[in-house]
Design a protein around this motif. Structure first.
Motif, mmCIF file in Angstrom:
data_model
loop_
_atom_site.group_PDB
_atom_site.id
_atom_site.type_symbol
_atom_site.label_atom_id
_atom_site.label_comp_id
_atom_site.label_asym_id
_atom_site.label_seq_id
_atom_site.Cartn_x
_atom_site.Cartn_y
_atom_site.Cartn_z
ATOM 1 N N ASP A 9 4.887 31.373 32.922
ATOM 2 C CA ASP A 9 4.058 31.642 31.713
ATOM 3 C C ASP A 9 3.896 30.131 32.313
ATOM 4 O O ASP A 9 4.943 29.928 31.820
ATOM 5 C CB ASP A 9 4.121 31.928 30.997
ATOM 6 C CG ASP A 9 3.794 34.044 30.765
ATOM 7 O OD1 ASP A 9 2.212 33.517 31.594
ATOM 8 O OD2 ASP A 9 4.326 34.234 30.279
ATOM 9 N N GLN A 21 -4.137 36.333 33.013
ATOM 10 C CA GLN A 21 -4.640 34.936 32.466
ATOM 11 C C GLN A 21 -4.805 35.386 30.691
ATOM 12 O O GLN A 21 -5.390 37.126 30.249
ATOM 13 C CB GLN A 21 -5.314 34.538 32.753
ATOM 14 C CG GLN A 21 -6.437 35.189 33.087
ATOM 15 C CD GLN A 21 -7.880 34.327 33.575
ATOM 16 O OE1 GLN A 21 -7.862 32.976 33.388
ATOM 17 N NE2 GLN A 21 -8.464 35.105 34.970
ATOM 18 N N THR A 25 -3.316 30.804 28.494
ATOM 19 C CA THR A 25 -2.221 31.206 29.240
ATOM 20 C C THR A 25 -2.216 31.603 30.489
ATOM 21 O O THR A 25 -2.926 32.629 30.639
ATOM 22 C CB THR A 25 -0.565 31.771 27.834
ATOM 23 O OG1 THR A 25 -0.695 31.340 27.047
ATOM 24 C CG2 THR A 25 -0.084 31.484 29.586
ATOM 25 N N LEU A 37 -0.644 33.346 34.033
ATOM 26 C CA LEU A 37 0.739 33.599 34.427
ATOM 27 C C LEU A 37 0.713 32.732 36.058
ATOM 28 O O LEU A 37 -0.003 34.163 36.324
ATOM 29 C CB LEU A 37 1.057 35.371 34.279
ATOM 30 C CG LEU A 37 1.979 35.967 34.216
ATOM 31 C CD1 LEU A 37 3.617 35.069 34.084
ATOM 32 C CD2 LEU A 37 2.398 36.973 34.369
#
Length: 83
Positions: free
Chosen positions: A17, A48, A56, A58
């Protein structure tokens, strides 16, 4: 101005992440994140997400020794008021 992340390192076999903190630019506009979109050419975006102040992504994949640029674009909602 978008936040600038430090250089991050990831093994090609890892999935990690990476958060983007938008709190400072949002406070300047009195806004919140409506949605966020990521681009990561050469990497796999696994997932996301976003909250009112953060986004964030990933990420997986990549090649050892290669530098990648990850971009986060946000759609912002400005609080109504008198300006």
């Amino acid at each position: 101005m978008p936040p600038v992340m430090d250089i991050k390192y990831q093994d090609p076999g890892e999935t990690k992440d990476y958060p983007f903190d938008w709190i400072v630019p949002l406070q300047q506009d009195d806004g919140t994140i409506d949605s966020a979109t990521f681009t990561a050419p050469g990497l796999t975006i696994v997932a996301q997400s976003s909250t009112a102040t953060n986004a964030t992504v990933l990420l997986a994949g990549g090649e050892l020794g290669t530098t990648y640029t990850v971009t986060c674009t946000r759609n912002e909602v400005i609080a109504p008021g008198i300006y």
